[in-house]
Design an enzyme around this catalytic site. Sequence first.
Site, PDB file in Angstrom:
ATOM      1  NE  ARG A 104      14.524 -66.893  -1.635  1.00  0.00           N
ATOM      2  CZ  ARG A 104      15.135 -66.984  -2.809  1.00  0.00           C
ATOM      3  NH1 ARG A 104      15.380 -68.156  -3.351  1.00  0.00           N
ATOM      4  NH2 ARG A 104      15.495 -65.902  -3.454  1.00  0.00           N
ATOM      5  NE  ARG A 149      25.589 -43.065  -0.806  1.00  0.00           N
ATOM      6  CZ  ARG A 149      25.632 -41.853  -0.298  1.00  0.00           C
ATOM      7  NH1 ARG A 149      25.316 -40.818  -1.040  1.00  0.00           N
ATOM      8  NH2 ARG A 149      25.987 -41.655   0.949  1.00  0.00           N
ATOM      9  CD  GLU A 183      33.106 -34.695  -0.311  1.00  0.00           C
ATOM     10  OE1 GLU A 183      34.255 -34.607   0.096  1.00  0.00           O
ATOM     11  OE2 GLU A 183      32.796 -34.689  -1.505  1.00  0.00           O
ATOM     12  CG  ASP A 184      28.325 -32.216   1.550  1.00  0.00           C
ATOM     13  OD1 ASP A 184      27.770 -33.290   1.858  1.00  0.00           O
ATOM     14  OD2 ASP A 184      28.099 -31.622   0.485  1.00  0.00           O
ATOM     15  CD  GLU A 225      22.528 -41.334  -5.312  1.00  0.00           C
ATOM     16  OE1 GLU A 225      22.062 -40.859  -6.363  1.00  0.00           O
ATOM     17  OE2 GLU A 225      23.173 -40.658  -4.495  1.00  0.00           O
ATOM     18  CG  ASP A 226      19.073 -39.997  -2.039  1.00  0.00           C
ATOM     19  OD1 ASP A 226      18.576 -39.802  -3.160  1.00  0.00           O
ATOM     20  OD2 ASP A 226      19.426 -39.113  -1.252  1.00  0.00           O
ATOM     21  NE  ARG A 271      17.469 -33.360  -7.365  1.00  0.00           N
ATOM     22  CZ  ARG A 271      17.905 -32.117  -7.371  1.00  0.00           C
ATOM     23  NH1 ARG A 271      17.052 -31.122  -7.377  1.00  0.00           N
ATOM     24  NH2 ARG A 271      19.180 -31.868  -7.360  1.00  0.00           N
TER      25      ARG A 271
END
Lengths: 744, 675
Positions: free
Chosen positions: A431, A539, A556-557, A643-644, A699
């Site tokens: 760095r 992902r 995908e949807d 994950e999100d 969740r």
Amino acid sequence: MQTRKKYIFLTFLASWLLLFFFGGDQLRRFAFFSGRKAEARRSWPRWTDRSLLKSFAEPEELQRDGDPSLLSPRERRVAWLSGSRGSRCRMETCFDLSRCERHGFKVFTYPQERGQPVSETYSKILSSIERSRYHTLKPEEACLFILSIDTLDRDHLSGHYVRDVGEKIRGFPLWNGGRNHLIFNLYSGTWPGYTGDLGFDSGQAMLAKASFDTSSFRPGFDISIPLFPREHPQRGGDGGWLRHDSLPPKKKYLLVFKGKRYLTGIGSGTRNALHHIHNGKDIISLTTCKHGKDWEKHKDTRCDKDNVDYERFDYQELLHNSTFCIVPRGRRLGSFRFLEALQAACIPVLLSDGWELPFAEAIDWGKAAVVGSERLLLQIPSALRCIPPERVLAFQQQTQFLWDAYFSSVDKIVHTTLEIIKDRLSPHRSRSRFLWNALPGGLLVLPDFSTHLGDFPFYHLRLGYSPSEKFTAFIRAASQAGSLSQPILRLIQAVSGSQHCAKIVVLWSCEKPPPPSWKWPQSSVPLSVIQGRRGLSDRFFPFGAIQTDAVLSLDEDTNLSTSEVDFAFSVWRSFPERIVGFPTRSHFWDPEQGRWGCTSKWTNELSMVLTAAAFYHRYYHSLFTEYLPAGLRELVDGLAACEDILMNVLVAAVTKLPPIKVTQRKQHKEGVAQQAGCGDGAAGTPQPGQRSPRRFSQRQDCLNQLADWFGYMPLVSSQLRLDPVLFKDQVSVLRKRYPSLERP
Amino acid sequence: MCASAKYNTRGPALIPRMKTKHRIYYITLFSIVLLGLIATGMFQFWPHSIESSSDWTVEKRSVHDVPVVKLPADSPIPERGDLSCRMHTCFDVYRCGFNPKNKIKVYIYSLKKYVDEYGTLVSNTISREYNELLTAISDSEFYTDDVNRACLFVPSIDVLNQNALRIKETAQALAQLSRWDRGTNHLLFNMLPGGPPDYNTALDVPRDRALLAGGGFSTWTYRQGYDVSIPVYSPLSGEVDLPERGPGPRRYFILSSQMALHPEYRLELEALQAENGDSVLVLDKCTNLSDGVPAVRKRCYKNQVFDYPQVLQESTFCVVLRGARLGQAVLSDVLQAGCVPVIIADSYILPFSEVLDWKRASVVIPEEKMPEMYSILQSIPQRQIEEMQRQARWFWEAYFRSMKAIALATLQIINDRIYPYAAISYEEWNDPPAVKWSSVSNPLFLPLIPPQSQGFTAVVLTYDRVESLFRVITEVSKVPSLSKLLVVWNNQNKNPPEDSLWPKIRVPLKVVRTAENKLSNRFFPYDEIETEAVLAIDDDIIMLTSDELQFGYEVWREFPDRLVGYPGRLHLWDHEMNKWKYESEWTNEVSMVLTGAAFYHKVTPRKKFKCPECTAIDGLSLDQTHMVERSECINKFASVFGTMPLKVVEHRADPVLYKDDFPEKLKSFPNIGSL
């Protein structure tokens, strides 16, 4: 007549000349002795023959530079390695770089021995190392070794002092003269000299030590760490106290100090003088001599009065209300005060000559503190008053940034130490000083991702870059059908319609193999398919196929139109460090259950943007995969739809800012995307006994576990949505750039 | 000064016009006066002649005419350099004192010629470079000719090149300087330290506590925070003009141009060349040059002859290997050529490393990793290489190109240590001009969302539209987060209405009267403004609802470093007119908001700019002239800032549920956007 005139004239002239030349000279000389004001400035002479002067070295001499064949470089390096005594250690002479080549930078901690007392602070340090992504259990892989013996307190008068350290470490088979070892220490030496002596021979080991003295500090080898208290949090840590920038950045007091006054011994020179600058108005400098067992024996005439004043002010209150704080040396060079002032946004005024400042190899303290000189204490007030307000404002903000980036928890202090060492191993992948001293700080910027600042989302404004004009659409396909569904075909078409789309990448996470290439829709943008292997978190793997700064993450949807994509991308280019997307969630604190909850209900706030349809910077893939420890990713893989949340939490922890929601076309049916977040589409405030309680509680668990790992809740709420400038304005649709966003 | 000369020129002109009988009398008189003059002059000047002539102002003299000082063989020698010296132990800060300019004062000893007992010269008097350096210091703000006020002393004894020195005698010469005092606050400049066989990395002349600005420090000899590491000046910098080359790929990838490399290094470089073919070029000295061609300006590879330093411009990376010494003059040539230096010199302290961020301009590779050099350099992104090329050239221009640049950077570093609160920042040292112009340095860089509780202050600028003003006040006072209302009364000819006439509102209302009718009065940082957020609103903006204003405040909280406002306006580049144009029709992009109604942070308007076109327009209407004036104003600002600071965006902020199909009652800001 005429002659007389001439005679008078000439005499006059002569005497005038006489007076002018001699008298004038006399006057000038007189002035020379009294004030020299009349004297012309005498500068370095312009020699008449200056162009004839010889150069300091002939070009030949410069380019040949001595006799090169004298000592072979290899021999010299070998001589360095074998002949270096501890006090002359440098990375190239006392550290075996070859140990780090095969497995990279791995850190091994010695196993705890039974019956070996370890202080609370040292066990925190050890657990920070074990939590680090560099930790290894195999000594043969290790590049750096950490002792399990508590070496923090080397004051032999202290209760935590461990005896016979020298003997013990010499018995360790891995010790190897201390080579590739790192020894932590907070207190060294004892009354009266408080020298840097550890009480054992640390050999060629590196020292990470508080109160480091520049004269014993081995530059580029040792690391100066801050002194932190026993109750310093393991992770997360409290934020800084600066809640808003005020201007002018003045507080009630200009400068404060409240602490002990030493009447004798080391450090008394400064501590005994601090009371001189007290003015009772904007400079409060309070000292007490009431400390130690026999203070009354040494007390002087000031003591009693000072002790009364001392009680009148509260230390915390002073910290909160002062622009500058004096951080003088105590018996040792460093003090707790330093971190306290930093957290309180009270700009430290350091009076500790010869202190190697914490992490000075990385941190530019000149931006966050005033490094004063003990000898010039009395000049401090006037010097501080001369600092312009915009500089004070910058100082204040920098204290907060540094506190939060490197000091607020034991984890951060230890990880900063490790990163500094790691940077030394490969100077070309390290760095720059700029990076350490600009938001979001060195720990969150991985040089392995790139060494180019423009590849990161953080420095665009500061360095005048702009993010790339293209994005990569990244679609995750996970339906079990094995064939191409209608939604994904529609989505590919919509996305490839955008002129900014460089590439479409499909992550095929189904068990069945992806359809052959001719089955995929043909479009102007290249499309590639990656076979997914890992769990849900893959992902966010930094796939080589993603080359643009921007990633449009899609399920995908997901149902999106080209205009929506274009508009969202234009917004993202203004905020490249944030997640910019469509469906949102928000989190809240549930006081009844004493835990975090989250809701997908339409609310006036948002704190998460689902990655089923969102733009973010490609760097976050690397950060997600490399920076977060493997344990956290496993947690995410085990829980549904976590994950999100983790991605949002991570980005919020980096930026301290909320994500951004952009206009989404009205849809009659809320897509499946709605359900992929936390809580089902219709679920309002969480109540037990919902339709899918297990999924729901997972969740909630996810959010709570993440908050626990980070040590605080990084998510930030926002109340706004960004719409196109003329959105729903009563202007002709033809004038609008994104008319289709408004169609019902 | 030249009294007698002046007198003589006047004398003869008068004499011929006088009568002959008086002539002798006059001549005698003049002779007496003249003689008296000369005699007094001699008497006045003679005793001081040596001292004053050497100290005297700009004088036309040769360096060979300077006074000679004989050093007795037994004159004292200073201690060797003290390795533990730091500013707080060996430097006398009291000499520097506190001064409002925060500049140290530097004194230069006058030039002397030193000879030993036998009359042999101790060293060459002064080199061209050292003379340039001292001239630069003398011309700088740091210079003082008053030895009593000086904080730093620079001897005129030239120690740039140790090879040319007699060590012991030079040390003796230093020790007899009038303010030597163990070398305290003395600064020596040295570029070529050490000598055979072991080539010490710091000047061998015993110098006690003197600071050393040295050109080849290793980590063992460099006293961090005390010494200054400087470049080895390359005289080619002054001789050869290498115009800056644009960034981009060059013919060679790696080039080595040094002549005197250790055979081991050369072998490793040649191995790299063999492995990677034409992209690596390892040059050596030329063996068969015809007479008269300077060997230093040519390099050869096999039978090919290249011009040096021009060939450096043909490569992306240029190797700078250590020789007998760590510091190499080739570094300067490489930077000048805009070639990215690959520095291979373990333990070397890079020039000005205390302030320069070398990672942005160079690649440092440990000697052991030389075989991996090619792959290491290949892994650097192209965009970064281009930046490094630009940065390398900028370092040369700013800190390497002349002895003046080197001298001033050195003094500035020492100055920054003594006045740390006035020190030059990282950005000023490191950012090349291109970055300085294109970057935005946000004064509010810390991401903070200010607490809602503080609220905002509304500043209403008014002239005399009292009725409309009162309506605005009433409307604004309904906003929950309003904490104070400030009316700026811009009419000098008319008093504001009496207190009793003002509307009664729940927050404090203050009226400020201005001295002059200027629209920019709105941006004055009034003491009455105590909140961070300021709402500037015109006295005729009555169409904004309380929800809209409150939401504007919420948006400002999320973007406190930005101007948040309502009516959008746009600046466009007019290709025909070749300047910025101002547009205010309904458009799809925004780069400015008018401050007819806008929130901003108190810090934002602190930058003062003047634009006559923008002030003093009253009763604005959206006609064509107004648009033209506005456009001119934008062009003016663009030239003041050196760049177009405005950024275009296509978005605006709305509440999360704006115009969503959702019960209005549950929305935080239902009353928004109805025109």
